[in-house]
Design a protein around this motif. Structure first.
Motif, short mmCIF file in Angstrom:
data_model
loop_
_atom_site.label_atom_id
_atom_site.label_comp_id
_atom_site.label_asym_id
_atom_site.label_seq_id
_atom_site.Cartn_x
_atom_site.Cartn_y
_atom_site.Cartn_z
N VAL A 181 -4.10 56.29 84.27
CA VAL A 181 -3.63 55.36 85.30
C VAL A 181 -4.74 54.33 85.54
CG1 VAL A 181 -2.89 55.12 87.69
CG2 VAL A 181 -2.18 57.12 86.37
N PRO A 182 -4.46 53.05 85.28
CA PRO A 182 -5.49 52.03 85.46
C PRO A 182 -5.99 51.98 86.91
CG PRO A 182 -3.55 51.13 84.35
CD PRO A 182 -3.20 52.51 84.80
N GLY A 183 -7.30 51.90 87.07
CA GLY A 183 -7.89 51.81 88.39
C GLY A 183 -8.30 53.13 88.99
N ILE A 184 -7.88 54.24 88.39
CA ILE A 184 -8.27 55.57 88.89
C ILE A 184 -9.09 56.24 87.79
CG2 ILE A 184 -7.46 57.81 89.71
CD1 ILE A 184 -4.95 56.44 90.71
N ASP A 185 -10.37 56.45 88.10
CA ASP A 185 -11.29 57.00 87.09
C ASP A 185 -11.14 58.51 86.91
OD1 ASP A 185 -12.31 54.45 86.73
OD2 ASP A 185 -13.81 54.73 88.31
N ALA A 186 -10.88 59.21 88.00
CA ALA A 186 -10.74 60.66 87.91
C ALA A 186 -9.53 61.08 88.74
CB ALA A 186 -12.00 61.35 88.42
N ALA A 187 -8.86 62.11 88.29
CA ALA A 187 -7.67 62.59 89.00
C ALA A 187 -8.08 63.10 90.38
CB ALA A 187 -7.00 63.70 88.22
N PRO A 188 -7.28 62.79 91.40
CA PRO A 188 -7.57 63.32 92.72
C PRO A 188 -7.28 64.83 92.75
CG PRO A 188 -5.48 62.19 92.75
CD PRO A 188 -6.08 61.96 91.39
N ASP A 189 -7.61 65.45 93.86
CA ASP A 189 -7.31 66.86 94.06
C ASP A 189 -5.80 67.08 93.87
OD1 ASP A 189 -8.05 69.55 95.05
OD2 ASP A 189 -6.69 69.01 96.69
N PHE A 190 -5.43 68.14 93.14
CA PHE A 190 -4.02 68.38 92.88
C PHE A 190 -3.22 68.51 94.17
CE2 PHE A 190 -0.49 71.39 92.55
CZ PHE A 190 0.32 70.70 91.66
N TRP A 191 -3.76 69.22 95.15
CA TRP A 191 -3.01 69.44 96.39
C TRP A 191 -2.84 68.15 97.18
CZ3 TRP A 191 0.12 73.15 96.30
CH2 TRP A 191 -0.17 74.30 95.58
N ALA A 192 -3.80 67.26 97.08
CA ALA A 192 -3.66 65.95 97.74
C ALA A 192 -2.49 65.20 97.10
CB ALA A 192 -4.95 65.15 97.62
N PHE A 193 -2.44 65.22 95.77
CA PHE A 193 -1.33 64.56 95.06
C PHE A 193 -0.01 65.23 95.40
CE2 PHE A 193 1.60 64.75 91.48
CZ PHE A 193 1.92 63.41 91.36
N PHE A 194 0.01 66.55 95.35
CA PHE A 194 1.24 67.31 95.59
C PHE A 194 1.79 67.03 96.99
CE2 PHE A 194 3.53 71.13 96.95
CZ PHE A 194 4.45 71.25 95.92
N ILE A 195 0.93 67.06 97.99
CA ILE A 195 1.37 66.81 99.37
C ILE A 195 1.87 65.38 99.52
CG2 ILE A 195 0.56 66.59 101.75
CD1 ILE A 195 -1.34 68.99 101.09
#
Length: 145
Positions: free
Chosen positions: A99-113
């Motif tokens: 995903v352009p502009g995002i260097d590292a994946a955020p916390d899975f639970w943050a994304f899931f919520i």
């Protein structure tokens, strides 16, 4: 009402931009694993933009699949469970850092919520209360404009 492809795309864009934008604004500070710097909002809004762009592509695929069904549509529950494949694809792209502009994946639970709350609120609103004040939306194939 049978939503047209154009109507479904318009509704998806409107709902993700308006409701998704507001929910993202409110939910970002309380998501686990994200720092409260300005980068958190950048990450969450880039995720929302990714979901929006891919959502239009998903609608094209869903439209193709629906052509094989007798009624050229599918049950409302299918609209809810499509969150599984759409969320999984976005998470995979985040995990692979595509995903352009995002260097590292955020916390899975943050994304899931975030993804789950936005998806559920939009699904409930679109299949319930939205049909009352926006009668034109109901009878014109889901078109907003």
């Amino acid at each position: 009402m049978l939503p047209t492809l154009n109507g479904r795309i318009q509704t998806r864009l409107f709902m993700l931009i308006v409701f998704g934008g507001l929910i993202t604004l409110l939910i970002t500070p309380v998501l686990p694993g994200l720092d409260l710097s300005g980068d958190s909002y950048q990450v969450t809004y880039l995720i929302l933009a990714t979901v929006t762009v891919l959502g239009v592509l998903w609608e094209l695929l869903y439209h193709l699949i629906q052509q094989f069904r007798w009624e050229k549509d599918w049950p409302t529950l299918f609209g809810l469970i499509t969150a599984i494949n759409e969320g999984a694809l976005v998470w995979l792209l985040l995990d692979l850092e595509l995903v352009p502009g995002i260097d590292a994946a955020p916390d899975f639970w943050a994304f899931f919520i975030m993804f789950g709350v936005i998806w559920f609120v939009i699904w409930v609103w679109t299949n319930g209360p939205m049909r009352v004040p926006l009668i034109r939306w109901r009878f014109f194939g889901g078109r907003i404009v």
